[in-house]
Motif scaffolding. Structure first.
Motif, mmCIF file in Angstrom:
data_model
loop_
_atom_site.group_PDB
_atom_site.id
_atom_site.type_symbol
_atom_site.label_atom_id
_atom_site.label_comp_id
_atom_site.label_asym_id
_atom_site.label_seq_id
_atom_site.Cartn_x
_atom_site.Cartn_y
_atom_site.Cartn_z
ATOM 1 N N GLN A 170 12.737 20.140 29.349
ATOM 2 C CA GLN A 170 11.972 21.340 29.008
ATOM 3 C C GLN A 170 11.391 21.250 27.602
ATOM 4 O O GLN A 170 10.270 21.715 27.362
ATOM 5 N N ASN A 171 12.121 20.645 26.673
ATOM 6 C CA ASN A 171 11.587 20.460 25.319
ATOM 7 C C ASN A 171 10.361 19.544 25.341
ATOM 8 O O ASN A 171 9.398 19.761 24.598
ATOM 9 N N THR A 172 10.409 18.526 26.204
ATOM 10 C CA THR A 172 9.266 17.627 26.334
ATOM 11 C C THR A 172 8.073 18.355 26.940
ATOM 12 O O THR A 172 6.921 18.154 26.533
ATOM 13 N N LEU A 173 8.349 19.220 27.916
ATOM 14 C CA LEU A 173 7.276 19.929 28.613
ATOM 15 C C LEU A 173 6.692 21.078 27.796
ATOM 16 O O LEU A 173 5.578 21.537 28.084
ATOM 17 N N ARG A 174 7.423 21.536 26.806
ATOM 18 C CA ARG A 174 6.999 22.727 26.083
ATOM 19 C C ARG A 174 5.569 22.624 25.557
ATOM 20 O O ARG A 174 4.803 23.588 25.590
ATOM 21 N N GLU A 175 5.215 21.454 25.092
ATOM 22 C CA GLU A 175 3.867 21.245 24.557
ATOM 23 C C GLU A 175 2.904 20.642 25.569
ATOM 24 O O GLU A 175 1.718 20.507 25.292
ATOM 25 N N GLU A 176 3.440 20.266 26.731
ATOM 26 C CA GLU A 176 2.612 19.543 27.706
ATOM 27 C C GLU A 176 2.398 20.286 29.016
ATOM 28 O O GLU A 176 1.573 19.876 29.833
ATOM 29 N N TYR A 177 3.166 21.360 29.268
ATOM 30 C CA TYR A 177 3.123 21.998 30.591
ATOM 31 C C TYR A 177 1.719 22.467 30.945
ATOM 32 O O TYR A 177 1.308 22.438 32.106
ATOM 33 N N ASP A 178 0.974 22.913 29.931
ATOM 34 C CA ASP A 178 -0.366 23.436 30.192
ATOM 35 C C ASP A 178 -1.311 22.336 30.652
ATOM 36 O O ASP A 178 -2.197 22.564 31.483
ATOM 37 N N ASN A 179 -1.139 21.138 30.116
ATOM 38 C CA ASN A 179 -1.968 20.002 30.522
ATOM 39 C C ASN A 179 -1.530 19.438 31.870
ATOM 40 O O ASN A 179 -2.356 19.011 32.679
ATOM 41 N N LEU A 180 -0.201 19.442 32.102
ATOM 42 C CA LEU A 180 0.333 18.882 33.345
ATOM 43 C C LEU A 180 0.371 19.909 34.472
ATOM 44 O O LEU A 180 0.602 19.555 35.630
ATOM 45 N N ASN A 181 0.165 21.188 34.139
ATOM 46 C CA ASN A 181 0.297 22.266 35.128
ATOM 47 C C ASN A 181 1.657 22.231 35.809
ATOM 48 O O ASN A 181 1.767 22.374 37.037
ATOM 49 N N ALA A 182 2.710 22.056 35.028
ATOM 50 C CA ALA A 182 4.048 21.967 35.608
ATOM 51 C C ALA A 182 5.095 22.423 34.600
ATOM 52 O O ALA A 182 4.976 22.186 33.394
ATOM 53 N N TRP A 183 6.123 23.072 35.145
ATOM 54 C CA TRP A 183 7.306 23.431 34.360
ATOM 55 C C TRP A 183 8.532 23.184 35.228
ATOM 56 O O TRP A 183 8.561 23.566 36.394
ATOM 57 N N VAL A 184 9.534 22.527 34.674
ATOM 58 C CA VAL A 184 10.779 22.254 35.386
ATOM 59 C C VAL A 184 11.771 23.358 35.054
ATOM 60 O O VAL A 184 12.199 23.491 33.910
ATOM 61 N N TYR A 185 12.110 24.170 36.041
ATOM 62 C CA TYR A 185 13.024 25.281 35.801
ATOM 63 C C TYR A 185 14.470 24.913 36.108
ATOM 64 O O TYR A 185 15.403 25.592 35.659
#
Length: 399
Positions: free
Chosen positions: A307-322
């Motif tokens: 989630q820390n890795t995705l925090r800055e990238e989720y918008d570009n990847l269109n994904a969040w791991v819950y």
């Protein structure tokens, strides 16, 4: 007769998305999630205008609760008013979540909207020189044990009749206006617009009986695309098609882990998400297939790092791991069985007496009896069982 209408249900506007919000989810993403039911309904309204449908059926649970905030009710009114400006009628019933405890006539809604009351009633109107009838009712309380379907009239002298019902099949044991498919068929209607079940499904082909499902998934058990049904009737030929409205997709992703290297695991996961090229936000549960010797991987630590890795990238990847979970391959589990245990079990189960006892009903056939009398039958069955349990690994010790 040319007829075009939309069947939708279970909007659940203002759904709280309980259990999802935590300190790890970026605030902007949380706002997207919370607003997703509203955006999904806006998508439906815009589609209706673009498609120039004749009317819309909303089959219950339009709101997530019986008392809406002014903001939610104002949003709903404004969307309905857009349809009013486009001369599109709306017929709606309330379900077990938003049950109607006031008179439908007391509701302040645009003139194009017709709300069915707590008793079964039929609304009739003319469309393209044809007579259309729609029958339905709104919940007065959260639970309805009565078979309200018994109060629906048989098709009257009209060109096309629709039944609207928010409920569940009687065999499910739910307390939501139970019915059977034969109950619906007995009414001789041309289409049944059902609500309450959040998965699009067809209960009958001719006449069509459909649950449209909800328009936006709200948790992991409502995965995949959600939307509405568009029904086209051209001279008696009825076409039913699904159209997506969901702005967020609940999904799952499975990956193999072959080493205890957190950074490599995360890099592989990010690479896979990137390759999937999601066109809209996907809320993901990741299943990691692991070997038993990797069971010491810490769940919370790995999820936090992802989630820390995705925090800055989720918008570009269109994904969040819950969430993540670990799964041990079945073959891995079986192949780790102590050989002594396997041998002892095999010796006690694959005996000549057990084989003959289990197969005695087949012994009346000579060709089977001859096969069972073969001296190698015991070894052959043991080998086959091992192959079935272990896959190709079952052959290793036998070569």
């Amino acid at each position: 007769m040319t007829l075009k209408f939309i069947h939708a249900a279970d909007l659940h506007l203002e759904s709280p998305f309980e259990g999802l919000m935590d300190d790890e989810i970026p605030q902007k993403l949380w706002e997207q999630i919370f607003n997703s039911t509203f955006l999904a309904f806006s998508n439906l309204v815009q589609d209706a205008i673009n498609q120039q449908v004749d009317f819309i059926l909303l089959a219950g649970d339009l709101f997530d609760r019986d008392n809406q905030t002014p903001k939610t009710y104002n949003f709903f009114y404004e969307e309905l008013d857009k349809l009013n400006a486009a001369d599109i009628k709306v017929f709606m019933i309330f379900g077990n979540h938003d049950y109607l405890n006031i008179s439908a006539s007391d509701l302040k809604l645009p003139n194009n909207v017709y709300v069915f009351g707590n008793q079964v009633e039929t609304k009739t109107f003319n469309l393209n020189d044809k007579k259309i009838a729609i029958t339905g009712f709104s919940y007065e309380n959260r639970w309805i044990n009565d078979k309200m379907i018994d109060n629906y009239p048989v098709k009257s002298n009209v060109d096309f009749q629709i039944g609207m019902l928010h409920g569940s099949e009687a065999n499910t044991g739910d307390n939501y206006a139970p019915f059977t498919i034969s109950d619906l068929l007995d009414k001789k209607y041309d289409y049944w617009a059902l609500g309450h079940i959040h998965k699009m499904q067809q209960l009958n082909a001719n006449p069509p009986i459909y649950y449209s499902g909800n328009i936006q998934g709200r948790h992991k058990n409502e995965s995949g695309s959600k939307g509405y049904l568009l029904i086209n009737d051209v001279n008696g030929n009825l076409d039913v098609s699904f159209h997506e409205t969901s702005v967020i997709i609940w999904d799952n992703l499975t990956m193999n882990i072959n080493e205890n290297n957190t950074n490599q695991i995360i890099n592989d996961l990010m690479s896979q998400i990137y390759k999937n090229q999601y066109s809209k936000i996907h809320l993901l549960e990741i299943t990691f297939n692991i070997k038993q010797n990797l069971l010491n991987i810490n769940h919370d630590e790995l999820l936090s790092k992802i989630q820390n890795t995705l925090r800055e990238e989720y918008d570009n990847l269109n994904a969040w791991v819950y969430d993540i979970r670990f799964s041990i391959n079945d073959n891995e589990k079986i192949s780790s069985i102590d050989d002594d245990i396997w041998q002892k079990a095999a010796e006690s189960i694959f005996t000549k007496d057990n084989i003959m006892d289990i197969s005695k009903s087949l012994s009346k056939y000579d060709f089977i009896q001859n096969h069972l009398d073969n001296d190698d039958i015991q070894d052959n069955l043991l080998k086959q069982a091992k192959i079935n349990l272990l896959g190709n690994k079952g052959n290793i010790d036998e070569d």
